[in-house]
Design an enzyme around this catalytic site. Structure first.
Site, short mmCIF file in Angstrom:
data_model
loop_
_atom_site.label_atom_id
_atom_site.label_comp_id
_atom_site.label_asym_id
_atom_site.label_seq_id
_atom_site.Cartn_x
_atom_site.Cartn_y
_atom_site.Cartn_z
N GLU A 1 0.82 -1.22 0.00
CA GLU A 1 0.00 0.00 0.00
C GLU A 1 0.85 1.27 0.00
O GLU A 1 0.39 2.34 0.40
CB GLU A 1 -0.98 -0.01 1.18
CG GLU A 1 -1.99 -1.14 1.08
CD GLU A 1 -2.65 -1.49 2.41
OE1 GLU A 1 -2.29 -0.91 3.45
OE2 GLU A 1 -3.53 -2.36 2.39
N ASP B 1 -0.82 -5.88 9.06
CA ASP B 1 -1.77 -5.09 9.83
C ASP B 1 -1.70 -5.52 11.28
O ASP B 1 -1.61 -6.72 11.58
CB ASP B 1 -3.19 -5.35 9.34
CG ASP B 1 -3.62 -4.42 8.22
OD1 ASP B 1 -2.78 -3.65 7.72
OD2 ASP B 1 -4.80 -4.48 7.84
N HIS C 1 -0.51 -0.47 10.70
CA HIS C 1 0.57 -1.32 10.19
C HIS C 1 1.71 -1.45 11.20
O HIS C 1 1.93 -0.55 12.02
CB HIS C 1 1.14 -0.76 8.88
CG HIS C 1 0.21 -0.87 7.72
ND1 HIS C 1 0.29 -0.04 6.62
CD2 HIS C 1 -0.83 -1.72 7.48
CE1 HIS C 1 -0.66 -0.36 5.76
NE2 HIS C 1 -1.34 -1.38 6.26
#
Length: 587
Positions: A335, A359, A525
């Site tokens: 991401e 995550d 994260h």
């Protein structure tokens, strides 16, 4: 990118000729040689080669010899500076004045000659001149001429050198942003000032369509692709397709997706580091790459709404092996979360191991676990645990199928056997991507990390009005009963990789309990590294003037520049005040 910084060692001596200096020459130089031997035996660069040390041509007894040493260090690309002395010397005349190299002084604890006095005097000079330096002083008195390095001194020397080399390595490298903002992940809003001022890095940017352009125009090594797709078909197990029937792709479409993601993997690597093969094909500009040590791919949503996702590319690049064999892992942020990419890089530079991007998804309390599964958590899991899981883009090393001393581990690539590579691949299933999330398809890695691994999770966050801060949590991966894992895991996404994590709690603050760790984590994260490396991260952060807001490292293990003590007796508060006073390293 294997032009690594070196450690410079400065033997400091009492400059008074006529009896004093002559009597100390051998002792002082031998002290420097002993430290160089320690570093060369214990520390390795990212490619597994021993670190290189550069010793001044002569002992340094005054400013001329200090200047000569500085010139040599500049020529030899020294990135870290250590001064060593067994005696009193002239502090401000012999000190290292370079403002960018991390610096330390080891002052020998002996009674015949007062090395400790030089250490204290020169630390004071560094403090007054605004040049932070680490102070190393043995706990026990040694005899002059004793060439041994005490254990406590050895520990600090290695901690300083590891962190200093990591800082020096980052300088001049690039972060490559492939695309831009991903799903509003704030770390994908790449902050160039942070990279430039705190890390000494530059930022490079390409639109994600550059990946598509290279696929469509064939700007990749076709021979490597044929080898890569054959390897992928043999070693990457495709799993069941859990998509709704009307979203299931045909076999032909799935095979095309495999070809697409393999090409994508090669292209992201080429964008980072270049590829001379492309020059042979007539693509000289593309062949150069972007000198990127870290990159990030902006996949969601514009890309993944119609093209295969980046999970395979990110998982394979961050692993320690692929179709070309066992090799160093790349740092690629899912991401395009640049801040988690930097966190992965910190961990990688301190351990030489692959990093898990995940995550920090869910805290499972003992009550919730028992309610859902009927199982009462026990052992390390008794006070609850955290579910680390992301969209199938985590390093395959994270499966824990490598072994160290008979225990699950993640190892530097040069220690990994071919059997361990096969075990990691066998432990991983590649499921067709969830097309509710990833409309364009692709493949997501799924594995379950083995329990019992000591790990450290860290994260850099940027705070308005403060700047960057680092948080970290040491702990362990854990095993759950298989049926419990299945029940809990299926509540999220069963096509993604899972790591069950228990941080070490301290009964207070952010580490009062496992819930508090989850509640105080500053982002969705985290970067997870094998080993308990919190103390090394704290040392490195202090060199970069990044305060640490959250950690569970014992106070006696914390090692920061000596001047931090002048900012108060509370270690956390003094860290913040010192970092604010000195400001970014490269400003």
């Amino acid at each position: 990118m294997n032009n690594y910084p070196k450690i410079g060692i400065r033997p400091i001596i009492d400059g008074r000729w006529g009896g004093i200096r002559e009597s100390l020459e051998d002792t002082t130089m031998n002290m420097a040689k002993a430290v160089a031997q320690l570093f060369e035996q214990e520390l390795k660069y990212l490619d597994g080669t021993p670190v290189s040390c550069v010793i001044a041509d002569s002992c340094i007894g005054g400013v001329k010899e200090a200047a000569d040493c500085q010139e040599k260090f500049d020529r030899e690309q020294v990135g870290v500076s250590l001064s060593v002395t067994p005696c009193w010397c002239y502090g401000s005349e012999t000190m290292d004045m370079d403002p960018l190299r991390p610096k330390a002084i080891w002052g020998f604890n002996g009674t015949e000659r007062p090395g400790a006095v030089y250490l204290a005097a020169t630390v004071a000079a560094h403090n007054q001149k605004g040049l932070p330096v680490f102070s190393i002083y043995g706990h026990d008195v040694q005899d002059l001429g004793d060439a041994s390095i005490p254990d406590d001194v050895r520990e600090k020397l290695l901690a300083f050198a590891k962190a200093g080399l990591a800082v020096a390595f980052l300088r001049g490298k690039s972060y490559l942003s492939i695309g831009s903002v991903s799903m509003g992940i704030v770390g994908s809003i790449v902050n160039a000032e942070f990279f430039q001022e705190y890390l000494g890095m530059r930022n490079e940017y390409v639109d994600s369509t550059e990946v598509l352009r290279r696929i469509q125009l064939g700007i990749y090594d076709e021979q490597e692709f044929e080898r890569a797709i054959a390897w992928t078909k043999e070693h990457c197990q495709e799993g069941e397709d859990f998509n709704q029937t009307h979203k299931v792709k045909s076999r032909q479409e799935k095979d095309e997706d495999w070809e697409f993601v393999v090409k994508m993997t090669m292209i992201i690597r080429d964008l980072m580091q270049g590829n001379p093969k492309l020059a042979e094909m007539g693509h000289a500009e593309e062949a150069m790459g972007h000198h990127a040590y870290i990159s990030g791919f902006q996949g969601q949503r514009q890309w993944t709404d119609f093209l295969p996702n980046g999970d395979f590319s990110e998982a394979m690049l961050t692993s320690s092996f692929d179709w070309n064999g066992i090799r160093a892992p790349y740092m690629v942020a899912t991401e395009n979360d640049s801040l988690n990419g930097v966190s992965m890089a910190f961990n990688h530079l301190l351990t030489n191991t692959a990093q898990i991007f995940a995550d920090v998804r869910t805290y499972w309390s003992p009550t919730a676990v028992e309610r859902v599964s009927g199982w009462q958590p026990e052992g390390r899991a008794k006070d609850g645990f955290i579910h680390l899981i992301n969209s199938g883009a985590a390093t395959l090393d994270g499966s824990g199928r490598q072994s160290k001393d008979g225990q699950a581990a993640i190892k530097p690539y040069w220690e990994i056997s071919q059997q361990e590579v096969e075990d990691c691949l066998d432990a991983t299933t590649w499921y067709p991507a969830n097309r509710d999330y990833f409309r364009g398809g692709g493949y997501s890695s799924n594995f379950l990390s083995k329990g019992g691994m000591p790990v450290t999770m860290c994260r850099i966050n940027l705070i308005k009005g403060l700047g960057p801060s680092l948080q970290l949590a040491e702990g362990w991966t854990i095993d759950l009963p298989e049926e419990v894992h299945q029940l809990l895991n299926d509540r999220t996404d069963k096509t993604w990789p899972t790591t069950w994590f228990v941080p070490r709690t301290m009964g207070k603050g952010a580490f009062r309990d496992v819930y508090s760790v989850m509640a105080n984590w500053g982002s969705n994260h985290g970067a997870i590294s094998y080993g308990h490396i919190g103390a090394d991260l704290i040392t490195m952060a202090s060199m970069l003037r990044i305060p640490v807001c959250m950690h569970n490292v014992a106070e006696d293990k914390i090692f920061r520049p000596a001047t931090w003590a002048a900012y108060g007796m509370d270690p956390e508060g003094s860290d913040y005040r010192a970092c604010q006073a000195f400001g970014p390293l490269y400003r």
